[in-house]
Write a protein that holds these residues in place. Structure first.
Motif, short mmCIF file in Angstrom:
data_model
loop_
_atom_site.label_atom_id
_atom_site.label_comp_id
_atom_site.label_asym_id
_atom_site.label_seq_id
_atom_site.Cartn_x
_atom_site.Cartn_y
_atom_site.Cartn_z
N GLU A 1 0.83 -1.21 0.00
CA GLU A 1 0.00 0.00 0.00
C GLU A 1 0.87 1.26 0.00
OE1 GLU A 1 -3.42 2.23 2.71
OE2 GLU A 1 -2.13 0.70 3.60
N VAL A 2 1.89 1.28 0.86
CA VAL A 2 2.76 2.46 0.97
C VAL A 2 3.56 2.68 -0.32
CG1 VAL A 2 4.85 3.32 2.12
CG2 VAL A 2 2.94 2.47 3.48
N CYS A 3 4.08 1.59 -0.89
CA CYS A 3 4.87 1.71 -2.12
C CYS A 3 4.03 2.26 -3.27
CB CYS A 3 5.47 0.36 -2.50
SG CYS A 3 6.92 -0.08 -1.55
N GLU A 4 2.79 1.79 -3.39
CA GLU A 4 1.95 2.23 -4.49
C GLU A 4 1.34 3.60 -4.25
OE1 GLU A 4 -0.89 -0.69 -5.84
OE2 GLU A 4 0.50 -2.35 -5.48
N GLU A 5 0.84 3.83 -3.04
CA GLU A 5 0.12 5.08 -2.76
C GLU A 5 1.06 6.25 -2.49
OE1 GLU A 5 -3.17 5.43 -3.00
OE2 GLU A 5 -3.32 3.33 -3.60
N GLU A 6 2.12 6.03 -1.71
CA GLU A 6 2.98 7.14 -1.28
C GLU A 6 4.26 7.26 -2.11
OE1 GLU A 6 3.50 7.60 2.96
OE2 GLU A 6 1.71 6.40 3.37
N LEU A 7 4.84 6.12 -2.52
CA LEU A 7 6.08 6.16 -3.28
C LEU A 7 5.84 6.05 -4.78
CD1 LEU A 7 8.27 3.93 -0.91
CD2 LEU A 7 8.30 6.42 -1.11
N LYS A 8 4.57 5.92 -5.17
CA LYS A 8 4.16 5.94 -6.58
C LYS A 8 4.82 4.85 -7.42
CE LYS A 8 1.71 9.45 -5.45
NZ LYS A 8 0.29 9.20 -5.12
N VAL A 9 5.04 3.68 -6.82
CA VAL A 9 5.54 2.53 -7.56
C VAL A 9 4.38 1.91 -8.33
CG1 VAL A 9 6.60 0.23 -7.36
CG2 VAL A 9 7.36 2.09 -5.88
N LYS A 10 4.61 1.56 -9.61
CA LYS A 10 3.54 0.97 -10.41
C LYS A 10 3.08 -0.35 -9.79
CE LYS A 10 5.38 0.88 -14.57
NZ LYS A 10 6.63 1.64 -14.48
N ASN A 11 1.78 -0.63 -9.92
CA ASN A 11 1.22 -1.84 -9.33
C ASN A 11 1.89 -3.10 -9.85
OD1 ASN A 11 -1.05 -4.13 -9.98
ND2 ASN A 11 -1.30 -3.29 -7.93
N SER A 12 2.22 -3.12 -11.15
CA SER A 12 2.83 -4.32 -11.73
C SER A 12 4.20 -4.60 -11.11
CB SER A 12 2.98 -4.16 -13.25
OG SER A 12 3.75 -3.03 -13.57
N THR A 13 4.96 -3.53 -10.83
CA THR A 13 6.28 -3.70 -10.21
C THR A 13 6.14 -4.11 -8.75
OG1 THR A 13 7.18 -1.97 -11.66
CG2 THR A 13 8.51 -2.60 -9.76
N ALA A 14 5.29 -3.38 -8.01
CA ALA A 14 5.11 -3.68 -6.58
C ALA A 14 4.58 -5.09 -6.38
CB ALA A 14 4.16 -2.66 -5.95
N SER A 15 3.64 -5.50 -7.23
CA SER A 15 3.01 -6.82 -7.10
C SER A 15 3.99 -7.95 -7.40
CB SER A 15 1.81 -6.94 -8.04
OG SER A 15 0.83 -5.98 -7.71
N PHE A 16 5.02 -7.64 -8.17
CA PHE A 16 6.04 -8.65 -8.48
C PHE A 16 7.17 -8.64 -7.44
CE2 PHE A 16 10.15 -9.69 -10.39
CZ PHE A 16 9.91 -10.96 -10.88
#
Length: 392
Positions: free
Chosen positions: A262-277
């Protein structure tokens, strides 16, 4: 967390009455972890699989985890030689704790046994038994397979999977509302049960260990963020406060995974595809905090038992600690991998029970570093991938 620590210190063993608060919180998180990992990995792998950079992302992620783990062990060995935590330790009165009962716990599976163990023969059994590595392998394979289908057939299914991910995130947000109560219960119970007296025997090791963790978490990882991404190290550290607090209280990379994502995607703006992998993979095999622990414990016992470590022993420690992290579940509990590290370097293991009583406290701290490394990798990989697409 602070209030729980104070209550645990004041109440001692009686603080265990608050343990159910922590247990309920952990159960709620664990209820969501395996389904989240499965759908997130499928979604992430499908997103990456449709791009030309999928293979490069996988190689870069594994390379990052392996290299940073090896550097972590190296830092631990240097810190151990500089501060010498095992010298002058008074072993009188603690010999009764010594035991060789863990001597047969140090066997690491061979290369092919590790590869075989990663491949599920029954994916539903893997889900039931929460065998995260097998779940990762199947879901990666399945996600990439989905990405190879024609768009009209894959889009409805991927939309459904992404909707499940969003629903899981909503559930996580609801669970996080009770996080303060859970964290309070976990900290009160941990401090009340183990206290601070047990630290007296290994206080120097503990202090050196904390310093090494701080150097790695607040200097090394931010330096990598600064060098290889467009994210501000200050912004990164600020965003990581929430998952680090959860990691400290739960001592579980897996339990912290939903918050890290949640923090990586919402606050650090990491793409979902990258974070999910990257993040589920990191929660399973990226253990820099553990690597520091194994290296320092090896030096500690070598100094305590007056064993001279040569170059061969140092290499054995680095290799065993780095490679052994693969397949280590990201859940709390005494880690017997340290037995393999000590045996590989020819260091006596009978003193290990000195540390197992405090393993929860060590585990809490190293887990906070582990999830910081996972997030750092996600930010860097996402930034490098974005730059390549921009150049193209």
């Amino acid at each position: 967390m602070c209030i729980g620590t104070i209550v645990g210190a004041l109440m001692g063993h009686d603080a265990s009455i608050f343990a159910p608060l922590g247990s309920i919180f952990i159960h709620l998180i664990k209820m969501l972890v395996i389904p989240l990992i499965a759908v997130a990995i499928i979604s992430g792998a499908a997103g990456l699989g449709s791009s030309q950079s999928a293979g490069k992302v996988g190689v870069a992620t594994l390379g990052f985890f392996g290299l940073t783990s090896a550097v972590a062990v190296g830092l631990a060995l240097v810190m151990g030689e500089i501060f010498k935590p095992g010298e002058g330790v008074d072993m009188k009165g603690v010999e009764s704790l010594f035991s060789n009962v863990y001597a047969d716990k140090g066997d690491l599976p061979g290369f092919w046994a590790t590869i075989e163990g990663m491949i599920p023969t029954n994916v539903f059994q893997s889900l039931t038994e929460a065998n995260v590595l097998q779940i990762l392998v199947f879901c990666l394979f399945f996600g990439i397979a989905l990405s190879k289908l024609e768009k009209a057939r894959r889009e409805p299914l991927l939309n459904g999977i992404n909707a499940i991910v969003d629903a899981m995130v909503w559930m996580i947000n609801v669970v996080m509302k009770v996080a303060p109560l859970g964290v309070f219960g976990l900290m009160a119970d941990a401090v009340g049960t183990f206290g601070f007296r047990a630290l007296e025997i290994v206080i120097k090791l503990f202090v050196v260990y904390v310093i090494a963790i701080l150097i790695y978490g607040f200097l090394f990882y931010p330096a990598l963020i600064k060098a290889f991404s467009n994210t501000s190290p200050i912004a990164f550290l600020s965003a990581m406060k929430k998952p680090q607090a959860v990691a400290l209280s739960t001592a579980s990379s897996m339990a912290t995974l939903p918050v890290t994502m949640e923090v990586c995607e919402e606050e650090l703006k990491v793409k979902n595809s990258t974070a999910s992998f990257v993040l589920p993979l990191g929660a399973t095999i990226n253990m820099s905090g553990n690597a520091i622990y194994y290296g320092l414990v090896a030096v500690f016992f070598a100094q305590m038992f007056q064993v001279d470590l040569g170059l061969q022993a140092y290499i054995a420690i680095i290799l065993t600690a780095t490679l052994g992290a693969v397949g280590q579940a990201g859940v709390p509990g005494p880690s017997f991998l340290v037995v393999a590290v000590l045996l590989a370097a020819g260091i006596p293991i009978e003193g290990l029970p000195l540390l197992f009583a405090l393993d929860r406290i060590f585990d809490m701290i190293r887990t906070a570093l582990n999830i910081t490394g996972d997030a750092a990798c996600a930010v860097i990989i996402d930034s490098m991938n974005h730059e390549k697409h921009s150049d193209a």
